[in-house]
Enzyme design. Sequence first.
Site, mmCIF file in Angstrom:
data_model
loop_
_atom_site.group_PDB
_atom_site.id
_atom_site.type_symbol
_atom_site.label_atom_id
_atom_site.label_comp_id
_atom_site.label_asym_id
_atom_site.label_seq_id
_atom_site.Cartn_x
_atom_site.Cartn_y
_atom_site.Cartn_z
ATOM 1 N N HIS A 38 13.214 7.254 11.811
ATOM 2 C CA HIS A 38 13.780 6.102 11.121
ATOM 3 C C HIS A 38 15.287 6.007 11.332
ATOM 4 O O HIS A 38 15.959 7.020 11.527
ATOM 5 C CB HIS A 38 13.500 6.196 9.614
ATOM 6 C CG HIS A 38 12.096 5.857 9.238
ATOM 7 N ND1 HIS A 38 11.787 4.966 8.236
ATOM 8 C CD2 HIS A 38 10.920 6.271 9.747
ATOM 9 C CE1 HIS A 38 10.473 4.854 8.141
ATOM 10 N NE2 HIS A 38 9.923 5.639 9.047
ATOM 11 N N SER A 105 3.902 0.023 16.210
ATOM 12 C CA SER A 105 4.596 -1.254 16.431
ATOM 13 C C SER A 105 5.851 -1.385 15.594
ATOM 14 O O SER A 105 6.582 -2.359 15.721
ATOM 15 C CB SER A 105 3.653 -2.425 16.158
ATOM 16 O OG SER A 105 3.167 -2.377 14.828
ATOM 17 N N GLY A 106 6.135 -0.403 14.718
ATOM 18 C CA GLY A 106 7.423 -0.325 14.053
ATOM 19 C C GLY A 106 7.515 -1.071 12.739
ATOM 20 O O GLY A 106 6.579 -1.738 12.289
ATOM 21 N N GLU A 107 8.690 -0.919 12.128
ATOM 22 C CA GLU A 107 9.014 -1.646 10.891
ATOM 23 C C GLU A 107 10.373 -2.320 11.053
ATOM 24 O O GLU A 107 11.279 -1.778 11.692
ATOM 25 C CB GLU A 107 9.096 -0.680 9.689
ATOM 26 C CG GLU A 107 7.870 0.152 9.457
ATOM 27 C CD GLU A 107 8.103 1.605 9.846
ATOM 28 O OE1 GLU A 107 9.238 1.947 10.248
ATOM 29 O OE2 GLU A 107 7.148 2.382 9.764
ATOM 30 N N ASN A 110 13.747 -0.362 10.469
ATOM 31 C CA ASN A 110 14.415 0.454 11.476
ATOM 32 C C ASN A 110 14.803 -0.321 12.729
ATOM 33 O O ASN A 110 15.861 -0.078 13.304
ATOM 34 C CB ASN A 110 13.484 1.598 11.895
ATOM 35 C CG ASN A 110 13.023 2.398 10.711
ATOM 36 O OD1 ASN A 110 13.829 2.986 10.011
ATOM 37 N ND2 ASN A 110 11.728 2.412 10.457
ATOM 38 N N SER A 173 -3.571 -0.420 11.790
ATOM 39 C CA SER A 173 -3.670 -1.002 10.452
ATOM 40 C C SER A 173 -4.671 -2.144 10.400
ATOM 41 O O SER A 173 -4.947 -2.665 9.327
ATOM 42 C CB SER A 173 -2.302 -1.510 9.991
ATOM 43 O OG SER A 173 -1.810 -2.498 10.883
ATOM 44 N N GLY A 174 -5.209 -2.563 11.563
ATOM 45 C CA GLY A 174 -6.143 -3.669 11.604
ATOM 46 C C GLY A 174 -6.891 -3.707 12.925
ATOM 47 O O GLY A 174 -6.715 -2.826 13.781
ATOM 48 N N THR A 191 -2.295 5.644 7.827
ATOM 49 C CA THR A 191 -1.725 6.129 6.564
ATOM 50 C C THR A 191 -2.592 5.786 5.366
ATOM 51 O O THR A 191 -2.182 6.000 4.226
ATOM 52 C CB THR A 191 -0.314 5.552 6.353
ATOM 53 O OG1 THR A 191 -0.389 4.116 6.388
ATOM 54 C CG2 THR A 191 0.644 6.044 7.420
#
Length: 322
Positions: A38, A105-107, A110, A173-174, A191
């Site tokens: 991060h 794929s990140g947030e 960050n 996540s999907g 997660t």
Amino acid sequence: MVRIGYTMMTEQAGPRELVSHVAAAERAGFDFSVISDHSSPWLESQGHAPYAWSVLGAAAQATTTIPLMTYVTCPTFRYHPAVIAQKAATMQILSGGRFRLGLGSGENLNEHVVGKGWPATHLRLGMLEEAVGIIGRMFAGETVNHHGTYFDVENARLWDLPEQSPSIGIAVSGPRSCELAGRLGDLVIATEPKADLLRQFDEHGGAGKPRVGQLPVCYDPDRDAAIARAHEQFRWSLGGWRVNAELPGPAAFEQATAHTRPEDVADAIPCGNDVGAFVEAVRPYAEAGFTDIALIQIGGAHQEAFLEWSETDLLPALRRSL
């Protein structure tokens, strides 16, 4: 048997402390370790964000057996995929083959720091797919020339190649990310203990591959103190991935969690020193089919006590029960 891992949470401890913690986790008997990557903490109360790759290099020298892994690195904004390939190959050599490259794929939290904006999810996944392809070709020893939709690479080559390339894990996540992970990943990362994610991963080529989960815990002999600390530092985690990927910084997470109560956090995160409660929090991941489960001990100043308790109480109980 389910493997139990330890998380170097870069948002809550400085670089020297993180290296000390993972060395202690190795001595305590954890099966593997992961590290967050991060540029900012989720909340100001966490207070840290050292460079994960420098910490990893030091950790590789401070430990001898415990596997290391990014959980996760985004290879599309802050880091170009060719740079990630070089870093990961170097880590695999430094660690003697103990490194796994976790990608996602990140947030916004960050990746916004490089000033390229924050695109929609489908575009981020398209970038991730292209990045994984570039990294894989470089791991294979190719001199890569690539002019794609999102990235340009000219004469990129890894001059120091490990004998065995790092395994590549892809966070999901999907449905779209599960398809990508099953097709291109060597393992899957999640997660949340959702069996449906693993089913979709299997349907697209993931059957038989490792699946790595993660959950926060907050050990303290004083349960009220543990709940207070979890609320102060980890209430952001209750927002869910679709929210957490979009918010731009600690101030936004402070506002988004302004009405999250300590009891809400205590309902979601095991707090205190009841071994049974911790085992029951981990159990859904094992039952969903995760092979590797990494624990996050909340609170940078509370790692040593957690690791001692894990060695004597928690790890034996988890291995008996899962």
